[in-house]
Design an enzyme around this catalytic site. Structure first.
Site, PDB file in Angstrom:
ATOM      1  N   CYS A   2       0.997  -1.363   0.030  1.00 40.47           N
ATOM      2  CA  CYS A   2       0.075  -0.004   0.266  1.00 40.47           C
ATOM      3  C   CYS A   2       0.921   1.255   0.068  1.00 40.47           C
ATOM      4  CB  CYS A   2      -0.997   0.113   1.169  1.00 40.47           C
ATOM      5  SG  CYS A   2      -1.830  -1.573   1.364  1.00 40.47           S
ATOM      6  N   ARG A  27       0.995   1.694  -5.887  1.00 45.92           N
ATOM      7  CA  ARG A  27       1.086   0.585  -4.888  1.00 45.92           C
ATOM      8  C   ARG A  27      -0.011   0.068  -4.629  1.00 45.92           C
ATOM      9  NH1 ARG A  27       6.218   1.743  -2.876  1.00 45.92           N
ATOM     10  NH2 ARG A  27       5.523   0.283  -0.900  1.00 45.92           N
ATOM     11  N   TRP A  74      -3.699  -1.845  -1.263  1.00 42.53           N
ATOM     12  CA  TRP A  74      -3.926  -3.041  -2.175  1.00 42.53           C
ATOM     13  C   TRP A  74      -4.397  -4.001  -1.109  1.00 42.53           C
ATOM     14  CZ3 TRP A  74      -1.455  -7.898  -1.995  1.00 42.53           C
ATOM     15  CH2 TRP A  74      -1.697  -8.572  -3.367  1.00 42.53           C
ATOM     16  N   ASN A 100       1.243  -0.338   5.767  1.00 44.44           N
ATOM     17  CA  ASN A 100       1.510  -1.166   4.757  1.00 44.44           C
ATOM     18  C   ASN A 100       2.048  -2.134   4.997  1.00 44.44           C
ATOM     19  OD1 ASN A 100       2.475  -1.929   2.334  1.00 44.44           O
ATOM     20  ND2 ASN A 100       3.932  -0.483   2.315  1.00 44.44           N
ATOM     21  N   GLY A 101       1.659  -3.536   4.778  1.00 46.43           N
ATOM     22  CA  GLY A 101       2.209  -4.896   5.235  1.00 46.43           C
ATOM     23  C   GLY A 101       1.185  -5.623   5.774  1.00 46.43           C
ATOM     24  N   GLU A 487       7.774 -12.672 -21.472  1.00 44.59           N
ATOM     25  CA  GLU A 487       7.555 -11.263 -21.240  1.00 44.59           C
ATOM     26  C   GLU A 487       6.658 -10.571 -22.054  1.00 44.59           C
ATOM     27  OE1 GLU A 487       8.296  -9.469 -18.713  1.00 44.59           O
ATOM     28  OE2 GLU A 487       7.995  -7.547 -19.335  1.00 44.59           O
ATOM     29  N   LYS A 491       3.026  -9.079 -20.557  1.00 51.05           N
ATOM     30  CA  LYS A 491       2.851  -7.857 -20.651  1.00 51.05           C
ATOM     31  C   LYS A 491       1.146  -7.856 -21.250  1.00 51.05           C
ATOM     32  CE  LYS A 491       4.867  -6.183 -18.856  1.00 51.05           C
ATOM     33  NZ  LYS A 491       6.015  -6.233 -18.007  1.00 51.05           N
ATOM     34  N   GLU A 494      -1.350  -8.938 -18.295  1.00 54.52           N
ATOM     35  CA  GLU A 494      -1.457  -8.095 -17.217  1.00 54.52           C
ATOM     36  C   GLU A 494      -2.104  -6.761 -17.413  1.00 54.52           C
ATOM     37  OE1 GLU A 494       1.863  -6.844 -14.978  1.00 54.52           O
ATOM     38  OE2 GLU A 494       3.267  -6.562 -16.681  1.00 54.52           O
ATOM     39  N   HIS A 510       4.540 -29.884 -28.827  1.00 54.41           N
ATOM     40  CA  HIS A 510       4.231 -30.761 -27.495  1.00 54.41           C
ATOM     41  C   HIS A 510       3.132 -30.375 -26.822  1.00 54.41           C
ATOM     42  CE1 HIS A 510       8.139 -32.548 -28.261  1.00 54.41           C
ATOM     43  NE2 HIS A 510       8.644 -31.411 -28.398  1.00 54.41           N
ATOM     44  N   LYS A 609       2.613  -2.283  -7.901  1.00 54.47           N
ATOM     45  CA  LYS A 609       3.753  -2.312  -8.424  1.00 54.47           C
ATOM     46  C   LYS A 609       4.691  -3.174  -7.589  1.00 54.47           C
ATOM     47  CE  LYS A 609       6.871  -0.605 -11.439  1.00 54.47           C
ATOM     48  NZ  LYS A 609       6.569  -1.077 -12.834  1.00 54.47           N
TER      49      LYS A 609
HETATM   50  O1  M6R Z   1       9.923  -4.873  -8.443  1.00 55.66           O
HETATM   51  P1  M6R Z   1      10.275  -6.358  -8.947  1.00 55.66           P
HETATM   52  O2  M6R Z   1      10.975  -6.169 -10.014  1.00 55.66           O
HETATM   53  O3  M6R Z   1      10.751  -7.417  -8.079  1.00 55.66           O
HETATM   54  O4  M6R Z   1       8.694  -6.929  -9.259  1.00 55.66           O
HETATM   55  C1  M6R Z   1       8.699  -8.105  -9.577  1.00 55.66           C
HETATM   56  C2  M6R Z   1       7.227  -8.521 -10.205  1.00 55.66           C
HETATM   57  O5  M6R Z   1       6.243  -8.159  -9.377  1.00 55.66           O
HETATM   58  C3  M6R Z   1       6.866  -7.406 -11.463  1.00 55.66           C
HETATM   59  O6  M6R Z   1       8.129  -7.614 -12.592  1.00 55.66           O
HETATM   60  C4  M6R Z   1       5.724  -7.545 -12.096  1.00 55.66           C
HETATM   61  O7  M6R Z   1       5.753  -8.931 -12.814  1.00 55.66           O
HETATM   62  C5  M6R Z   1       5.427  -6.502 -13.217  1.00 55.66           C
HETATM   63  N1  M6R Z   1       3.980  -6.236 -12.911  1.00 55.66           N
HETATM   64  C6  M6R Z   1       5.406  -6.818 -14.515  1.00 55.66           C
HETATM   65  O8  M6R Z   1       5.252  -5.976 -15.405  1.00 55.66           O
END
Ligand code: M6R
Length: 614
Positions: A2, A27, A74, A100-101, A487, A491, A494, A510, A609
């Site tokens: 958060c 966040r 969050w 936050n936590g 990747e 992208k 998400e 396969h 994030k």
């Molecule tokens: O801050 P970090 O690189 O450790 O985060 C890891 C993942 O949470 C982050 O890369 C996540 O997969 C992204 N939303 C991808 O775009």
């Protein structure tokens, strides 16, 4: 996970906190809230939804206090609704808290507090903490600082908190364990935030609390920092902030993600700056050089990371094994930490993390450190928990990444991993001087090639319009571009919520090939170098099953152009650097599809994030 913001000074707190919450919304954006502290009373406004909803709810209220705290959430405990939103108040309404936590032992604490007569409105762990502070404050007649300290000594879990008491409108108490917390030091005013972005325009001086520390922030006085356990006063380091306001604003772009995609020529150059010196025939990386024996004597390197950073790690494996011939294993941090891995003292463990706060990556590192491995960090956020825990490391200099989907941080991670692999290979003799120099020169030119790759935006928009309504997509690549395929798929899913999978192209037969029909877009990464001919065969296999082929090819390619429905060209480069270039069109494709589907690109649903919970 958060975001926390606070202010105490002579200005009105409300606009500063609201603006700060907007900047921290990356966040978490399930709910938002604010509480202002007036002598003897408070004004609490909170709501499910975004900071904009909070502003709407605040309209027409008289909000002129000059002390307050706010939160953007969050959700972890309890669904996102008004009641579970922060700030939380204690039963007597005096203690106000944002958190936050996660308080892991909140249930036994809650049972105990219920026995003492406390009642609870929400399902959150945070409300338990607010009441625990009230309990200690009234039972032992303690100051706010002492009550917070007593309460935190009962707590198991992770937290960054900010607490006020409406007996005093001159004081905020903050604490951190496992979640970040920064205090901005202005002239006769203080700012509190999960990162420095809410206060960059007010001050450049900040204290980043260390784990296990708390601070008492009193109007007109020095900040007092102490250990939560033991109560020892510590003198905090004051850091000068390196970020400017322009870096955390959209700068004319519609979304942060688009801005960040377009910033990549610069962010890659910034990451190489001062490190890549081909004229002098060297790569300067103090973190590697100062610990070179650790790397040269390493029997293996283990890379731990999550999400996009894990994909960067996979490319790192190819690079380090190719250039330096050191065996590399890449692990999901979340699996590694729980599977009793074999870690030896001569292992080097590299953690990759944009935020430097990802809970699983942090825990994996702690485990490796406890077992005696040398730990190295590749982080984007200076002062982050991972950066501080590691024995050494290299920062990516991508600048603040605000869009939840990681873009420029990924290519900056690839850049650092390339530099590390080249440096190790050069020094342990696995790369000839000639090859090393030629690769260094080529790498120097990559930012310009990224600039060129960005020029495909228009054709990518056209492709996005054509496939925006697809329900599924496949991404295929081989060798260095297998991670690129993963990747690309991440992208797309998400931010556009289209189901997408990445596969090594040869694995298609396969299983996934069963999915291919005339409705299935298959994005194939097929640059001229590497396993080009094999990928062309895979494209033939898709075509004969009527799949729709969107191919990322090297400029001038004719063979794939004849087979594909669409091609997107990237500049020619060595195979080892091709993930940096090939990822650019995939980022743009996801972006445009998500925009056309009306999705919230910068704040995709259910995500945040930095994932500071496991
Ligand atoms: O801050 P970090 O690189 O450790 O985060 C890891 C993942 O949470 C982050 O890369 C996540 O997969 C992204 N939303 C991808 O775009």
């Amino acid at each position: 996970m958060c975001g926390i913001v606070g202010y105490i000074g002579a200005r009105e707190a409300y606009p500063i906190i609201i603006n700060g919450l907007r900047r921290l919304e990356y966040r978490g954006y399930d709910s938002a809230g604010i509480v202002l502290n007036y002598p003897g009373s408070n004004e609490l406004i909170k709501t499910k939804g975004k900071v904009a909803d909070l502003e709407e709810k605040s309209k027409g209220k008289q909000l002129n206090a000059n002390i307050g705290i706010g939160h953007t959430r969050w959700a972890t405990h309890g669904e996102p609704n008004d009641v579970n939103s922060h700030p939380h108040l204690s039963n007597d309404g005096r203690i106000m808290l944002v958190h936050n936590g996660i308080i892991e032992n909140y249930e036994p604490l809650k049972i105990q507090l219920k026995e003492y007569g406390f009642t609870f409105e929400s399902e959150t762990d945070s409300e338990v903490l607010a009441n625990l502070i009230q309990y200690f404050k009234s039972k032992e007649n303690l100051s706010l600082t002492e009550a917070v300290r007593y309460a935190l000594n009962e707590v198991v879990g992770a937290y960054a908190i900010a607490v006020m008491d409406n007996e005093s409108s001159d004081e905020i108490v903050v604490a951190r364990l496992g979640s970040p917390l920064a205090i901005g030091l202005g002239e006769d005013e203080f700012f509190i935030a999960s990162d420095a972005s809410p206060f960059v325009e007010f001050t450049k001086d900040a204290i980043y609390l260390e784990d296990g520390e708390m601070a008492t922030i009193t109007r007109g006085e020095e900040v007092i920092v102490r250990k939560i356990e033991g109560n020892e006063i510590v003198s905090p380091a004051i850091q000068e902030l390196q970020i400017g306001l322009e870096q955390i604003e959209k700068g004319g772009y519609e979304h942060f993600m688009l801005k960040e995609i377009n910033e990549q020529p610069k962010s890659i150059l910034d990451t190489m700056r001062g490190r890549l010196l081909p004229e002098e025939g060297l790569i300067r990386m103090a973190g590697i050089w100062d610990h070179k024996e650790k790397f040269y004597n390493a029997k293996r390197i283990i890379i731990v990371a999550c999400g996009t950073s894990w994909h960067a790690g996979l490319v790192g494996e190819y690079l380090i094994e190719e250039f330096a011939r050191i065996p590399v294993e890449v692990e999901y941090a979340s699996e590694f930490r729980y599977r009793n891995p074999i870690i030896n003292k001569d292992d080097v463990v590299i953690a990759i993390s944009q935020s430097g706060e990802t809970a699983d990556t942090l825990a994996a590192l702690k485990l490796a450190k406890d077992k005696g491995a040398f730990i190295y960090g590749i982080c984007n956020v200076v002062g982050s928990s991972i950066a501080r825990l590691t024995d050494a490391g290299s920062f990516t200099h991508a600048g603040p990444e605000i869009g939840v989907a990681s873009t420029k941080a990924f290519t900056a991670q690839l850049t650092v991993l390339t530099l590390i692999a080249l440096k190790l290979g050069n020094h342990n003799g696995n790369l000839t001087t000639e090859r090393y120099r030629s690769l260094c020169y080529e790498l120097m030119n990559i930012p310009q090639l990224v600039e060129k790759a960005l020029e495909s935006n228009d054709i990518i928009k056209e492709i996005a319009a054509k496939y925006k309504d697809s329900e599924n997509a496949l991404y295929l690549g081989r060798g260095y571009n297998f991670p690129t395929a993963l990747e690309g798929a991440l992208k797309l899913k998400e931010i556009s919520y289209i189901h997408a999978e990445g596969y090594p192209a040869a694995e298609m037969k396969h299983g996934p090939i069963a999915l291919i029909d005339e409705n299935m877009p298959v994005i194939v990464i097929a640059p001229k170098k590497g396993h080009y001919d094999k990928v062309v065969s895979n494209i033939q296999e898709i075509k004969s099953r009527k799949g729709k082929i969107i191919a990322v090819v090297t400029e001038g390619d004719v063979q794939v152009r004849d087979l594909a429905d669409y091609v997107i060209e990237i500049p020619d480069c060595s195979e080892e650097f091709s993930p940096i270039l090939a990822t650019i069109p995939l980022q743009l494709l996801s972006y445009h599809i998500a925009v056309m589907r009306g999705a919230n690109v910068d704040q995709p649903r259910n995500l945040a994030k930095s994932v500071t919970v496991e």
